[in-house]
Design a protein around this motif. Sequence first.
Motif, PDB file in Angstrom:
ATOM      1  N   SER A 258      26.762  56.018  23.404  1.00 10.65           N
ATOM      2  CA  SER A 258      28.108  55.872  23.951  1.00 10.65           C
ATOM      3  C   SER A 258      28.286  54.461  24.487  1.00 10.65           C
ATOM      4  O   SER A 258      27.325  53.826  24.928  1.00 10.65           O
ATOM      5  CB  SER A 258      28.349  56.898  25.075  1.00 10.65           C
ATOM      6  OG  SER A 258      29.681  56.847  25.535  1.00 10.65           O
TER       7      SER A 258
ATOM      8  N   ASP B 129      34.013  59.056  28.614  1.00 12.23           N
ATOM      9  CA  ASP B 129      33.371  59.984  27.675  1.00 12.23           C
ATOM     10  C   ASP B 129      32.121  60.590  28.297  1.00 12.23           C
ATOM     11  O   ASP B 129      31.414  59.935  29.071  1.00 12.23           O
ATOM     12  CB  ASP B 129      32.960  59.267  26.385  1.00 12.23           C
ATOM     13  CG  ASP B 129      34.139  58.889  25.508  1.00 12.23           C
ATOM     14  OD1 ASP B 129      35.291  59.181  25.894  1.00 12.23           O
ATOM     15  OD2 ASP B 129      33.904  58.299  24.438  1.00 12.23           O
TER      16      ASP B 129
ATOM     17  N   THR C  51      31.945  57.251  21.522  1.00 15.80           N
ATOM     18  CA  THR C  51      30.752  58.087  21.652  1.00 15.80           C
ATOM     19  C   THR C  51      30.489  58.806  20.346  1.00 15.80           C
ATOM     20  O   THR C  51      31.421  59.304  19.709  1.00 15.80           O
ATOM     21  CB  THR C  51      30.936  59.135  22.770  1.00 15.80           C
ATOM     22  OG1 THR C  51      31.175  58.472  24.008  1.00 15.80           O
ATOM     23  CG2 THR C  51      29.701  60.027  22.904  1.00 15.80           C
TER      24      THR C  51
END
Length: 358
Positions: free
Chosen positions: A13, A24, A249
């Motif tokens: 990510s 995220d 991500t």
Amino acid sequence: MYPQLAIEAAAQSDVGRRRSHNEDSFAALPCVGLFMVADGLGGNAGGEVASRMAIEVVKGCFEEGEDLEETWPYGTATPHDRDEVRLVLSVRRANRAIYEASQRQEEVRGMATTFAGVLLGAGMAYIAHVGDSRVYRMRGGRLERLTRDHTLLEELLGDSDGAREAVQALSNRARTITRALGADENVDIESRVEATAPGDIFLVCSDGLWGPVPERRIAGILEAHRDLGFAAELLIDLANEHGGPDNVTCVLARLGGEAAAHAERAPAGTAPEAPAERAAPVVTADRNEASGAARRRPAPEAQPPKRQASPATAPDATAQAPVASAVSAPAPLASPAAGAAEPLSTSKPSAMQPKRKF
């Protein structure tokens, strides 16, 4: 005793190039066959809180064997049905938890998150999603999207490609989210079931990847690089090379048997590659680095912070580099205890099975 599944996984990510804050969250859990991404909405603290709650609640339902307090006729159900329903009910529980927290706490009022997850069982993949985070499958050199975005564009136009392009060109609201966890007390969770094959690669990702990066480029990286950890890094870098407009991500999971499948596709006389080394079996993280701009409101261009390893939430874990792992995982099966609750509604656009309503 359930059959053992060999699953190799990796996750990565990044905050992207236009955000100062990553909302995220994700989890890669080969030991239970569960892989998830949540992309927080709401800005400031709200988005990251919602995405983290979604991942943690669903994860807890599988790792801790929590009762889901839902009514469902498990006595007459097949194991496949139970696994699919458990995934959907876990996501429903996450929705309730986020919504109730949002109502209690003024500082996160209105927070919500997308969710996409895949549960890998014996010969089957169970998929559940809400919002525009996606699940893809790579098989035989072909990348196939297994989820339908819950956006204004998808709701209005379906699969009409010509009209889709026209609306995208004329409207900046085409990608407005129409469903999200925590936005309301109840949410329609879309699910489907797919048969799996050895060597299948499942990609779960936020729109920070599929938005700027063409699917053919994603497929090219997955086809060219068998090292999932390296492939995940390349996908993140590619998103940033395309402007990095959002947090990005990706979670990758490959079913065992790829070495044999690869050997069959390789030219005669070519030796198969050695299997990847085993590594830590769990990656779970929420990538929150610094407070900043709300999601979908680009901040001024700035040099992105250096990507760091995601902090794992497993006991005694410390920050670690993106993880690739190969473990033998039991095929998932858990039966929630019976209890009163709202009726389950799922939608499965899979050609393999007819749509059902629970």
